[in-house]
Design an enzyme around this catalytic site. Sequence first.
Site, mmCIF file in Angstrom:
data_model
loop_
_atom_site.group_PDB
_atom_site.id
_atom_site.type_symbol
_atom_site.label_atom_id
_atom_site.label_comp_id
_atom_site.label_asym_id
_atom_site.label_seq_id
_atom_site.Cartn_x
_atom_site.Cartn_y
_atom_site.Cartn_z
ATOM 1 N N VAL A 12 2.628 -12.867 80.651
ATOM 2 C CA VAL A 12 1.840 -14.072 80.370
ATOM 3 C C VAL A 12 2.601 -15.388 80.554
ATOM 4 O O VAL A 12 2.075 -16.348 81.117
ATOM 5 C CB VAL A 12 1.161 -13.974 78.983
ATOM 6 N N ASN A 32 6.069 -9.671 91.180
ATOM 7 C CA ASN A 32 6.180 -8.924 89.925
ATOM 8 C C ASN A 32 6.586 -7.493 90.271
ATOM 9 O O ASN A 32 6.300 -7.010 91.373
ATOM 10 C CB ASN A 32 4.826 -8.928 89.196
ATOM 11 N N ASN A 102 14.169 -16.591 77.142
ATOM 12 C CA ASN A 102 14.961 -16.975 75.971
ATOM 13 C C ASN A 102 16.309 -16.252 76.005
ATOM 14 O O ASN A 102 16.603 -15.418 75.145
ATOM 15 C CB ASN A 102 14.223 -16.607 74.682
ATOM 16 N N SER A 128 9.793 -24.154 75.966
ATOM 17 C CA SER A 128 9.120 -23.970 74.684
ATOM 18 C C SER A 128 7.669 -24.390 74.742
ATOM 19 O O SER A 128 7.302 -25.288 75.500
ATOM 20 C CB SER A 128 9.807 -24.772 73.585
ATOM 21 N N GLY A 129 6.888 -23.729 73.922
ATOM 22 C CA GLY A 129 5.480 -24.093 73.811
ATOM 23 C C GLY A 129 4.562 -22.899 73.922
ATOM 24 O O GLY A 129 3.346 -23.054 73.928
ATOM 25 N N GLY A 130 5.180 -21.732 74.000
ATOM 26 C CA GLY A 130 4.375 -20.517 74.053
ATOM 27 C C GLY A 130 3.522 -20.468 75.310
ATOM 28 O O GLY A 130 3.748 -21.206 76.277
ATOM 29 N N LYS A 182 17.844 -24.800 73.517
ATOM 30 C CA LYS A 182 16.609 -24.069 73.196
ATOM 31 C C LYS A 182 16.819 -23.183 71.965
ATOM 32 O O LYS A 182 15.939 -23.047 71.112
ATOM 33 C CB LYS A 182 16.131 -23.228 74.380
ATOM 34 N N HIS A 185 16.682 -25.344 69.031
ATOM 35 C CA HIS A 185 15.254 -25.664 68.837
ATOM 36 C C HIS A 185 14.584 -24.552 68.023
ATOM 37 O O HIS A 185 13.848 -24.808 67.072
ATOM 38 C CB HIS A 185 14.563 -25.832 70.191
ATOM 39 N N ASN A 186 14.843 -23.321 68.397
ATOM 40 C CA ASN A 186 14.220 -22.207 67.684
ATOM 41 C C ASN A 186 14.737 -22.088 66.253
ATOM 42 O O ASN A 186 13.968 -21.790 65.341
ATOM 43 C CB ASN A 186 14.458 -20.893 68.436
ATOM 44 N N GLU A 189 12.985 -24.557 64.400
ATOM 45 C CA GLU A 189 11.616 -24.034 64.242
ATOM 46 C C GLU A 189 11.547 -23.105 63.015
ATOM 47 O O GLU A 189 10.620 -23.212 62.196
ATOM 48 C CB GLU A 189 11.236 -23.294 65.528
ATOM 49 N N LYS A 260 12.519 -12.371 66.642
ATOM 50 C CA LYS A 260 13.014 -11.753 67.863
ATOM 51 C C LYS A 260 14.498 -12.038 68.083
ATOM 52 O O LYS A 260 15.076 -11.534 69.017
ATOM 53 C CB LYS A 260 12.180 -12.208 69.056
ATOM 54 N N ARG A 287 13.470 -14.675 55.926
ATOM 55 C CA ARG A 287 12.727 -13.651 56.680
ATOM 56 C C ARG A 287 13.318 -12.283 56.379
ATOM 57 O O ARG A 287 12.593 -11.298 56.186
ATOM 58 C CB ARG A 287 12.792 -13.930 58.189
HETATM 59 C C1 6PG Z 1 8.863 -21.499 71.683
HETATM 60 C C2 6PG Z 1 9.154 -20.447 70.649
HETATM 61 C C3 6PG Z 1 9.358 -19.089 71.245
HETATM 62 C C4 6PG Z 1 9.776 -18.047 70.214
HETATM 63 C C5 6PG Z 1 8.671 -17.659 69.313
HETATM 64 C C6 6PG Z 1 8.930 -16.457 68.425
HETATM 65 O O1 6PG Z 1 9.662 -22.429 71.694
HETATM 66 O O2 6PG Z 1 7.873 -21.426 72.403
HETATM 67 O O3 6PG Z 1 10.325 -20.805 69.990
HETATM 68 O O4 6PG Z 1 10.351 -19.217 72.211
HETATM 69 O O5 6PG Z 1 10.206 -16.921 70.875
HETATM 70 O O6 6PG Z 1 8.320 -18.733 68.504
HETATM 71 O O7 6PG Z 1 10.148 -16.462 67.784
HETATM 72 P P1 6PG Z 1 10.445 -15.366 66.652
HETATM 73 O O8 6PG Z 1 9.761 -14.098 67.048
HETATM 74 O O9 6PG Z 1 11.926 -15.181 66.606
HETATM 75 O O10 6PG Z 1 9.871 -15.909 65.387
#
Ligand code: 6PG
Length: 476
Positions: A12, A32, A102, A128-130, A182, A185-186, A189, A260, A287
């Site tokens: 995706v 792919n 990542n 970032s931004g899913g 990045k 950033h996480n 987050e 993750k 967590r």
């Molecule tokens: C982003 C997010 C993304 C990250 C998910 C899940 O910037 O779009 O940081 O890269 O992988 O948010 O992270 P966890 O599964 O570790 O919570």
Amino acid sequence: GTAQIGVTGLAVMGRNLARNFARHGYTVAIHNRSYAKTESLVAEHGDDGNFVPSESMADFVASLERPRKVVIMVKAGGPTDAVIDELIPLLEEGDIVVDAGNAHFPDTIRREAALKEHGLHFVGTGVSGGEEGALNGPSIMPGGTRESYASLGPILEDISAKVDGTPCCTYVGSDGAGHFVKMVHNGIEYADMQLIAEAYDLLRQGLGASAAEIGEIFAQWNTGDLESFLIEITADVLQHVDAETGKAFVDIVLDQAEQKGTGRWTVQNGLDLGVPITGIAEATFARALSGSVPQRAAGRASLPAHVQAWEVKDRDAFIEDVRQALYASKVVAYSQGFDQIAAAAAEFGWDIDRGAMARIWRGGCIIRARFLNRITEAYERDADLPLLLADPYFTDAVASGLPAWRRVVAGAAQNGVPTPAFSSSLAYYDGVRAERLPAALVQAQRDFFGAHTYKRVDREGTFHTEWSGDRTEAEA
Ligand code: 6PG
């Protein structure tokens, strides 16, 4: 070849990045491992623009204009290495390989060095931004050589999110710098999410409010200083009702947070560099605690709380206290994260503009927020600011919320509500502003049992006291 950019790995994120490039008018080579995904992308989204699908990696590479720009969007680790190994013999000097996954930044440093040997540019980039961001404009944090940015950068800036017309993409620094930023950033987050979760828990337990009512409070907060994507989605989530049970959605979700690994990496690096990123660490450990099932079962069964039912007298004052405590704790977590970026820049020889990092996080990414403008402004006032908290704007913002912050943390402790991120952020604030720290005693203890030496406040040198003898002091 005719394609200006290629994407391999069409799960995706890769799929949406490829569509984003196509929608911006680029001819996009796509590949792919299994061809079915490549075909379905063209079948379902051919309208987005020009795609050049290839079944083999060789055809994919051949379909690209030189210098070739290949974006890899596969799982971090082994799968990324496998794709790189397959690409190397097919590429030519000056071509650019972009890892948009990542990746852990030490892997990026290693890969960049290896590809340089082949005359290739390797760009490890944070994205970032899913899924939604990848398609409609992510925040992009590219590392690698400046030379590669000269041709790749404009394309990435084109597809990135824009805030006030400014792209949420800029050159970060050499080799692993993009993936490092990045990663932080996480980590931020994680801290931001944990702080929001603690605020929610305080409101729930302090006010006995329903999830939906707290959702309304968050929606209200989203109109002020706290305005951000994470606050906005929290308001939305809290107001969501489970279709099956009719209960608040948040009440039917198992309370064990997963991850993750990027938060864990951030904390590990904070330990390596000796940077106290307590907000991120507490968030990551929170967590871990939530997922400590046998420990929680044992704790639930046997540990007393010794608290009375929490009675908040002034509802509105309490909500405002929690809001101010959240903002102050958030400033601490960001301040720590930006410290970590500065420390890593010194360690790894990166020239990272922290103000620019805050600027490219204003849009597209998960931590996007109005407040990031304030961070950019702080580094504009002083690019070498040693402590973000010490910027006059943030000093004032935190100071005005300080009484509320203390009340909230004290109230949480008195009433048995766990607030690791709120509490540790306040402890950090008091620690970093302290005239004297009990670290002096720790040094004395170390010298006592291990002759580890200490320094004095009144003269230069390193000393040791003969603790087991006559207690004379000698210069070590
Ligand atoms: C982003 C997010 C993304 C990250 C998910 C899940 O910037 O779009 O940081 O890269 O992988 O948010 O992270 P966890 O599964 O570790 O919570």
